[in-house]
Write an enzyme that holds these catalytic residues in place. Structure first.
Site, PDB file in Angstrom:
ATOM      1  N   GLU A  64       5.297 -73.392 -35.574  1.00 51.05           N
ATOM      2  CA  GLU A  64       5.612 -72.153 -34.838  1.00 51.05           C
ATOM      3  C   GLU A  64       4.856 -70.971 -35.439  1.00 51.05           C
ATOM      4  OE1 GLU A  64       7.068 -72.303 -31.926  1.00 51.05           O
ATOM      5  OE2 GLU A  64       7.195 -74.441 -32.369  1.00 51.05           O
ATOM      6  N   TRP A  73       1.688 -71.114 -33.854  1.00 47.18           N
ATOM      7  CA  TRP A  73       1.605 -70.475 -32.528  1.00 47.18           C
ATOM      8  C   TRP A  73       1.373 -68.969 -32.671  1.00 47.18           C
ATOM      9  CZ3 TRP A  73       0.599 -71.858 -27.771  1.00 47.18           C
ATOM     10  CH2 TRP A  73       0.783 -73.178 -27.389  1.00 47.18           C
ATOM     11  N   TRP A  78       1.080 -62.615  -5.571  1.00 46.31           N
ATOM     12  CA  TRP A  78       2.379 -62.178  -6.105  1.00 46.31           C
ATOM     13  C   TRP A  78       3.170 -61.439  -5.020  1.00 46.31           C
ATOM     14  CZ3 TRP A  78       3.358 -64.545 -10.407  1.00 46.31           C
ATOM     15  CH2 TRP A  78       2.342 -64.818 -11.328  1.00 46.31           C
ATOM     16  N   ASN A  98      13.630 -68.148 -28.172  1.00 50.07           N
ATOM     17  CA  ASN A  98      12.399 -68.609 -27.510  1.00 50.07           C
ATOM     18  C   ASN A  98      12.675 -69.383 -26.227  1.00 50.07           C
ATOM     19  OD1 ASN A  98       9.459 -69.029 -27.482  1.00 50.07           O
ATOM     20  ND2 ASN A  98      10.016 -71.177 -27.766  1.00 50.07           N
ATOM     21  N   TRP A 142       3.547 -61.577 -13.868  1.00 51.18           N
ATOM     22  CA  TRP A 142       3.929 -61.738 -15.269  1.00 51.18           C
ATOM     23  C   TRP A 142       3.684 -60.459 -16.073  1.00 51.18           C
ATOM     24  CZ3 TRP A 142       0.117 -61.051 -18.929  1.00 51.18           C
ATOM     25  CH2 TRP A 142      -1.211 -61.134 -18.496  1.00 51.18           C
ATOM     26  N   TRP A 177       3.806 -64.825 -22.235  1.00 51.48           N
ATOM     27  CA  TRP A 177       3.893 -64.644 -20.776  1.00 51.48           C
ATOM     28  C   TRP A 177       2.798 -65.421 -20.064  1.00 51.48           C
ATOM     29  CZ3 TRP A 177       7.597 -62.934 -17.578  1.00 51.48           C
ATOM     30  CH2 TRP A 177       8.682 -62.295 -18.168  1.00 51.48           C
TER      31      TRP A 177
HETATM   32  P1  FAD Z   1      11.252 -69.229 -35.324  1.00 53.20           P
HETATM   33  O1  FAD Z   1      11.459 -70.351 -34.386  1.00 53.20           O
HETATM   34  O2  FAD Z   1      12.086 -69.167 -36.525  1.00 53.20           O
HETATM   35  O3  FAD Z   1       9.702 -69.248 -35.711  1.00 53.20           O
HETATM   36  C1  FAD Z   1       9.191 -68.598 -36.880  1.00 53.20           C
HETATM   37  C2  FAD Z   1       8.140 -67.577 -36.495  1.00 53.20           C
HETATM   38  O4  FAD Z   1       7.059 -68.210 -35.814  1.00 53.20           O
HETATM   39  C3  FAD Z   1       8.628 -66.511 -35.530  1.00 53.20           C
HETATM   40  O5  FAD Z   1       9.297 -65.473 -36.191  1.00 53.20           O
HETATM   41  C4  FAD Z   1       7.339 -66.054 -34.867  1.00 53.20           C
HETATM   42  O6  FAD Z   1       6.638 -65.123 -35.664  1.00 53.20           O
HETATM   43  C5  FAD Z   1       6.546 -67.344 -34.801  1.00 53.20           C
HETATM   44  N1  FAD Z   1       6.723 -67.983 -33.492  1.00 53.20           N
HETATM   45  C6  FAD Z   1       7.696 -68.853 -33.133  1.00 53.20           C
HETATM   46  N2  FAD Z   1       7.496 -69.270 -31.868  1.00 53.20           N
HETATM   47  C7  FAD Z   1       6.384 -68.665 -31.426  1.00 53.20           C
HETATM   48  C8  FAD Z   1       5.659 -68.693 -30.193  1.00 53.20           C
HETATM   49  N3  FAD Z   1       6.040 -69.465 -29.175  1.00 53.20           N
HETATM   50  N4  FAD Z   1       4.577 -67.900 -30.069  1.00 53.20           N
HETATM   51  C9  FAD Z   1       4.145 -67.121 -31.092  1.00 53.20           C
HETATM   52  N5  FAD Z   1       4.784 -67.059 -32.291  1.00 53.20           N
HETATM   53  C10 FAD Z   1       5.892 -67.823 -32.451  1.00 53.20           C
HETATM   54  N6  FAD Z   1       7.187 -63.553 -30.369  1.00 53.20           N
HETATM   55  C11 FAD Z   1       7.036 -62.378 -31.001  1.00 53.20           C
HETATM   56  O7  FAD Z   1       7.042 -62.341 -32.239  1.00 53.20           O
HETATM   57  N7  FAD Z   1       6.891 -61.208 -30.304  1.00 53.20           N
HETATM   58  C12 FAD Z   1       6.887 -61.181 -28.929  1.00 53.20           C
HETATM   59  O8  FAD Z   1       6.721 -60.111 -28.335  1.00 53.20           O
HETATM   60  C13 FAD Z   1       7.072 -62.411 -28.238  1.00 53.20           C
HETATM   61  N8  FAD Z   1       7.138 -62.442 -26.892  1.00 53.20           N
HETATM   62  C14 FAD Z   1       7.283 -63.649 -26.235  1.00 53.20           C
HETATM   63  C15 FAD Z   1       7.317 -63.670 -24.841  1.00 53.20           C
HETATM   64  C16 FAD Z   1       7.457 -64.871 -24.165  1.00 53.20           C
HETATM   65  C17 FAD Z   1       7.492 -64.874 -22.653  1.00 53.20           C
HETATM   66  C18 FAD Z   1       7.581 -66.079 -24.885  1.00 53.20           C
HETATM   67  C19 FAD Z   1       7.751 -67.382 -24.172  1.00 53.20           C
HETATM   68  C20 FAD Z   1       7.540 -66.066 -26.266  1.00 53.20           C
HETATM   69  C21 FAD Z   1       7.393 -64.866 -26.963  1.00 53.20           C
HETATM   70  N9  FAD Z   1       7.374 -64.822 -28.384  1.00 53.20           N
HETATM   71  C22 FAD Z   1       7.207 -63.613 -29.014  1.00 53.20           C
HETATM   72  C23 FAD Z   1       7.388 -66.061 -29.175  1.00 53.20           C
HETATM   73  C24 FAD Z   1       8.777 -66.558 -29.626  1.00 53.20           C
HETATM   74  O9  FAD Z   1       9.676 -66.564 -28.555  1.00 53.20           O
HETATM   75  C25 FAD Z   1       9.367 -65.720 -30.765  1.00 53.20           C
HETATM   76  O10 FAD Z   1       8.405 -65.544 -31.780  1.00 53.20           O
HETATM   77  C26 FAD Z   1      10.591 -66.426 -31.381  1.00 53.20           C
HETATM   78  O11 FAD Z   1      11.577 -66.606 -30.391  1.00 53.20           O
HETATM   79  C27 FAD Z   1      11.122 -65.592 -32.514  1.00 53.20           C
HETATM   80  O12 FAD Z   1      12.287 -66.160 -33.018  1.00 53.20           O
HETATM   81  P2  FAD Z   1      12.372 -66.668 -34.516  1.00 53.20           P
HETATM   82  O13 FAD Z   1      11.816 -65.626 -35.421  1.00 53.20           O
HETATM   83  O14 FAD Z   1      13.760 -67.117 -34.747  1.00 53.20           O
HETATM   84  O15 FAD Z   1      11.357 -67.876 -34.458  1.00 53.20           O
END
Ligand code: FAD
Length: 494
Positions: A292, A295, A323, A358, A376, A399
């Protein structure tokens, strides 16, 4: 010390100035999205030089994209925490607002500073600006040095066999894992030599948090910004969450993810700290958690190569996507009143706490762009304003992934069914009951589809469907067919 000299951007002329420097002149350390003292390469470098340090934060009036409301709240409290931290180290954070180059030049003139250090940002709009700022400083004889602090790997170093940036996540991450490990996090500097007091704005005068109305109560209850809180959250996660992360991370009712995202977004903790802490946390399997973080890297690397990520679909054919404009549906969506409990619970949680799990981000985003056919970009902008972790790379990347128009995206024709998603990932409706109390009395078997509940069940739950809680604004089956037809139209028009 990770000075990363070899990676310095050749377009940054300051890095080759070689002007004679006064060893007693103060050094300005410009804090940006790195609001921490541990593993802060720019700050550590300044501390090591033994010259007086002026820590600076600029409220940039020429920022390419102003912060959203929830992020402004976070920034206020994060700066407060950083001020406290630096004061405890005998230093003082200087706050100024304006155009960054004007502020830096002005402060350098006032203080006699000949050097400005910062950690790099990788958003192309910002790197472009940083180049201009560098030129302005260099032309005044001020040296600029930049460091790698906000990513695990520098976007300029991760390339495929043809020397091109990766377009797909899995080979990207596989390649990252073959690179040398990221540098180990730097410790907190032992000492910061103080400089004579400089004029600073008062943080309160920036009026970052919302005032009239102040809608930040739920966010304040849910979060504590700042470096200490970030460290505590990481420690809690390593102790209680990491062991079951892979099994539980998709379940919004289980509080099983790290919730580090806003801390990472504001740089209160670095990805290297998280990476090393997770890898050395014991015998837990860490791949799925590190993936993650991967990602996050992928989104930032993509943004580095595609600066228009927040506005332009990365797959060109989506420029022609038909759209819809549906203001009533948009209002229902943002207010959590679509009639689909899992979507509404997510949108209400986002509004209340500034954060969304997420799985919920994917569900609500899919509902907006597929069930409602709303662009989006509109959803991205709403998230930008309401998320405390709003991040230009991950938000736009997320997105585009859901909308099917990103580089490595879910195919558009794979359309989430909001009822089945709810039943799979919140099987007992715990998340729903938390955010939609009016549905609290429904039994598990209808909580994700209240319109199927019998009159008797509704009466027992004290729920007047259509009054206390809306009936669905679209029928998912029909909406799905409409979305697929729109997708076909787009393909045929290409
Ligand atoms: P954990 O699951 O604990 O993961 C650890 C860290 O990994 C996160 O804190 C984050 O920095 C990174 N991470 C995890 N999943 C993703 C992912 N899919 N993409 C990129 N990084 C990830 N994340 C943001 O930080 N800022 C946003 O503005 C953002 N907008 C999003 C919009 C959409 C539509 C989607 C689908 C995802 C988005 N994410 C965003 C990614 C992800 O949803 C969040 O990072 C995650 O939910 C944060 O929760 P956590 O810290 O508990 O993640």
């Amino acid at each position: 010390m990770e000075r990363d000299l070899a990676l310095r951007d050749k377009t940054l002329p300051a890095q080759t100035t070689g002007l004679p420097l006064d060893p007693n002149a103060p050094i300005i350390v410009w804090f940006r999205r790195d609001l921490r003292v541990v593993d802060n390469p720019a700050l550590s470098e300044a501390a090591q030089r033994g010259q007086p340090i002026i820590p600076l934060y600029i409220l940039e009036e020429d920022a390419p994209r102003p912060l959203g409301g929830a992020a402004r709240w976070w920034l206020h409290h994060s700066l407060k925490a950083l001020c406290r931290e630096l004061t405890g180290m005998g230093s003082k954070l200087i706050l100024r607002r304006g155009r960054a180059s004007d502020v830096l030049l002005c402060l350098a003139r006032e203080s006699g500073a000949r050097t400005v250090l910062w950690n790099r940002r990788y958003d192309r709009m910002e790197t472009g600006k940083d180049c201009k700022i560098t030129s302005a400083l260099v032309s005044e004889g001020i040296q600029v040095e930049s460091f790698t602090g906000s990513l695990l790997f520098d976007p300029r170093t991760v390339r495929n066999r043809n020397g091109q940036p990766f377009r797909i996540f899995t080979p990207f991450w596989r390649c990252c894992l073959t690179l040398p490990d990221p540098p180990r996090p730097l410790p907190r500097p032992r000492e910061l030599m103080t400089h004579a007091d400089m004029a600073s704005d008062a943080l309160a005068d920036w009026r970052l948090p919302p005032e009239k109305p102040d809608w930040s109560g739920g966010i304040a209850t849910a979060w504590t910004p700042g470096e200490d809180a970030a460290g505590a959250r990481l420690a809690d996660f390593l102790e209680d969450g990491l062991c079951c992360y892979a099994q539980r991370r998709d379940h919004p009712d289980q509080d099983a993810t790290s919730r580090l995202s806003p801390h990472l977004a504001f740089g209160e903790i670095s990805p290297r700290q998280v990476w090393y802490a997770a890898r050395t946390a014991g015998c837990h399997p860490t791949e799925s958690f590190l993936r993650e973080l991967g990602w996050r890297e992928f989104c930032h690397h993509t943004l580095y190569h595609a600066p228009d990520l927040a506005s332009q679909p990365q797959r060109g054919e989506f420029q022609n996507f038909p759209w819809a404009t549906d203001e009533a549906a948009w209002q229902a969506f943002t207010h959590g009143r679509t009639g689909y409990p899992i979507v509404d619970a997510g949108m209400r949680a986002l509004w209340e706490t500034g954060w969304l799990h997420n799985r919920l981000r994917m569900i609500v985003a899919s509902f907006l762009v597929k069930d409602l056919l709303i662009p989006w970009q509109r959803g991205e902008a709403w998230f930008w304003d309401t998320l405390v972790d709003a991040d230009p790379a991950s938000n736009a990347g997320g997105w585009q992934w859901v909308a099917g128009c990103g580089l490595d995206a879910a195919p558009y024709f794979r359309i989430f069914n909001p009822v089945l998603q709810g039943e799979k990932f919140d099987p007992h409706g715990r998340y729903i009951r938390r955010w939609i109390p009016e549905l609290g009395g429904l039994p598990d078997n209808v909580i994700h589809r209240p319109w199927e509940a019998s009159a008797e069940v509704l009466a027992k739950a004290g729920l007047r469907l259509g009054k206390d809680y809306p009936t669905p604004i679209v029928e998912h089956g029909a909406a799905r067919l409409r979305a697929l037809a729109a997708y076909e139209r787009m393909k045929n028009s290409a």
